[in-house]
Motif scaffolding. Sequence first.
Motif, PDB file in Angstrom:
ATOM      1  N   GLN A   1       5.703  13.982   2.310  1.00 41.61           N
ATOM      2  CA  GLN A   1       5.790  12.707   3.011  1.00 41.61           C
ATOM      3  C   GLN A   1       4.384  12.130   3.151  1.00 41.61           C
ATOM      4  OE1 GLN A   1       8.751  11.257   3.992  1.00 41.61           O
ATOM      5  NE2 GLN A   1       9.693  12.967   2.911  1.00 41.61           N
ATOM      6  N   MET A   2       4.338  10.846   3.357  1.00 39.46           N
ATOM      7  CA  MET A   2       3.040  10.217   3.553  1.00 39.46           C
ATOM      8  C   MET A   2       2.437  10.737   4.859  1.00 39.46           C
ATOM      9  SD  MET A   2       1.991   6.189   3.971  1.00 39.46           S
ATOM     10  CE  MET A   2       2.712   5.722   2.426  1.00 39.46           C
ATOM     11  N   PRO A   3       1.218  11.256   4.803  1.00 41.42           N
ATOM     12  CA  PRO A   3       0.591  11.768   6.028  1.00 41.42           C
ATOM     13  C   PRO A   3       0.414  10.660   7.078  1.00 41.42           C
ATOM     14  CG  PRO A   3      -0.653  12.416   4.071  1.00 41.42           C
ATOM     15  CD  PRO A   3       0.381  11.427   3.629  1.00 41.42           C
ATOM     16  N   VAL A   4       0.460  11.062   8.322  1.00 41.08           N
ATOM     17  CA  VAL A   4       0.302  10.116   9.426  1.00 41.08           C
ATOM     18  C   VAL A   4      -1.043   9.400   9.328  1.00 41.08           C
ATOM     19  CG1 VAL A   4       0.092   9.914  11.937  1.00 41.08           C
ATOM     20  CG2 VAL A   4       1.857  11.382  10.957  1.00 41.08           C
TER      21      VAL A   4
ATOM     22  N   LEU B   1       0.835  -1.211   0.000  1.00 44.33           N
ATOM     23  CA  LEU B   1       0.000   0.000   0.000  1.00 44.33           C
ATOM     24  C   LEU B   1       0.867   1.257   0.000  1.00 44.33           C
ATOM     25  CD1 LEU B   1      -2.773  -1.079   2.541  1.00 44.33           C
ATOM     26  CD2 LEU B   1      -3.047  -0.730   0.070  1.00 44.33           C
ATOM     27  N   LYS B   2       1.921   1.244   0.793  1.00 45.86           N
ATOM     28  CA  LYS B   2       2.833   2.381   0.849  1.00 45.86           C
ATOM     29  C   LYS B   2       3.513   2.599  -0.506  1.00 45.86           C
ATOM     30  CE  LYS B   2       6.787   2.377   3.156  1.00 45.86           C
ATOM     31  NZ  LYS B   2       7.762   2.367   4.262  1.00 45.86           N
ATOM     32  N   GLY B   3       3.942   1.528  -1.138  1.00 42.58           N
ATOM     33  CA  GLY B   3       4.566   1.635  -2.465  1.00 42.58           C
ATOM     34  C   GLY B   3       3.612   2.199  -3.494  1.00 42.58           C
ATOM     35  N   THR B   4       2.352   1.775  -3.440  1.00 45.57           N
ATOM     36  CA  THR B   4       1.335   2.287  -4.363  1.00 45.57           C
ATOM     37  C   THR B   4       1.127   3.789  -4.134  1.00 45.57           C
ATOM     38  OG1 THR B   4       0.262   0.133  -4.409  1.00 45.57           O
ATOM     39  CG2 THR B   4      -1.068   2.016  -5.110  1.00 45.57           C
ATOM     40  N   TRP B   5       1.081   4.195  -2.873  1.00 49.04           N
ATOM     41  CA  TRP B   5       0.922   5.622  -2.556  1.00 49.04           C
ATOM     42  C   TRP B   5       2.093   6.423  -3.098  1.00 49.04           C
ATOM     43  CZ3 TRP B   5       3.648   9.423  -0.132  1.00 49.04           C
ATOM     44  CH2 TRP B   5       2.965  10.599   0.159  1.00 49.04           C
ATOM     45  N   ARG B   6       3.296   5.908  -2.930  1.00 47.57           N
ATOM     46  CA  ARG B   6       4.495   6.615  -3.414  1.00 47.57           C
ATOM     47  C   ARG B   6       4.482   6.754  -4.937  1.00 47.57           C
ATOM     48  NH1 ARG B   6       9.181   5.908   0.721  1.00 47.57           N
ATOM     49  NH2 ARG B   6      10.269   7.109  -0.860  1.00 47.57           N
TER      50      ARG B   6
ATOM     51  N   LEU C   1      -1.616   5.424   9.275  1.00 45.86           N
ATOM     52  CA  LEU C   1      -2.522   4.745  10.213  1.00 45.86           C
ATOM     53  C   LEU C   1      -3.566   3.921   9.467  1.00 45.86           C
ATOM     54  CD1 LEU C   1      -3.077   7.536  12.889  1.00 45.86           C
ATOM     55  CD2 LEU C   1      -1.933   5.340  13.238  1.00 45.86           C
ATOM     56  N   LEU C   2      -4.120   4.493   8.412  1.00 48.25           N
ATOM     57  CA  LEU C   2      -5.111   3.777   7.611  1.00 48.25           C
ATOM     58  C   LEU C   2      -4.500   2.518   7.001  1.00 48.25           C
ATOM     59  CD1 LEU C   2      -7.922   3.562   6.254  1.00 48.25           C
ATOM     60  CD2 LEU C   2      -6.952   4.917   4.367  1.00 48.25           C
ATOM     61  N   PHE C   3      -3.325   2.656   6.386  1.00 47.45           N
ATOM     62  CA  PHE C   3      -2.667   1.505   5.758  1.00 47.45           C
ATOM     63  C   PHE C   3      -2.294   0.454   6.804  1.00 47.45           C
ATOM     64  CE2 PHE C   3      -0.932   3.993   1.830  1.00 47.45           C
ATOM     65  CZ  PHE C   3      -2.225   4.122   1.357  1.00 47.45           C
ATOM     66  N   GLY C   4      -1.809   0.887   7.954  1.00 52.83           N
ATOM     67  CA  GLY C   4      -1.481  -0.051   9.023  1.00 52.83           C
ATOM     68  C   GLY C   4      -2.709  -0.777   9.538  1.00 52.83           C
TER      69      GLY C   4
END
Length: 185
Positions: A139-142, A111-116, A146-149
Motif C-alpha cells: 500500500q502507499m505509505p502514509v 500523483l497517487k496514480g503515478t505512484w501506483r 502526506l507528501l502528496f497531499g
Amino acid sequence: SKRIAVRFIAGSAAGATATTLTYPLDLMRARYAASGTVASNPNGSFKPPSDGGFKPRPGVPPASQTQVAGMSVVSNILRQEGIRGLYGGLTPTLVGIIPYAGISFATFETLKGTWRKRAKAKAEAAGEVWDPGAPGAAQMPVTTRLLFGGLAGLFAQSMTYPLDIVRRRIQVTGRAGGYESPRKA
C-alpha cells in the motif's frame, strides 16, 4: 488528459458543495475573529470591546461564552444584513474554492496514480503479480500520502491565494462595509 479533467471536476464539485453547506459557519468564524472580541488594556489585561461587539456575560461559564458569542454574531448579521447576510461573499468564495479543490484533488490523485503505476511496474519487474486490493499487498505509505497531499495543497493554494484575500475582505466587511455584489467587489 481526460482523467485529470474528471478529477478536477470531481474535486471542484465536492469543494463547492461542502463550502455552500458550511458557509454560514465560515462567515461567523471570520466575523468573530475580525470583531476584536478581546481587546488588551495598556496594563496587559483583557477587556471586552466597547464597539458593540460580543461582551462576556457575568455568571456564564467560559465554555458557554463561545456559544453566546456565536449567537451574538449571527443575530448581528441577521439584524443588519438579513438572511442573505449569512451568505454574503459566497460567490467569491466559490470562485476561489472551485479551482482550489479541483487543483488539489486532481494533483493528489494524479500523483497517487503515478505512484501506483511505478509500484505495479516494480512488482512486475520482480516477477510478482501486483493486485493493490489483495490482502498484504503493498500500500502507499502514509508518509507518501502526506507528501502528496502537502504538495497538492501547496500547489492549489499558490494558484488561488489572491481569491482568498478578496473572500476574507468581503466576509469581514459584509454589506455594512460596502459589499454589494461579486461584480462590484
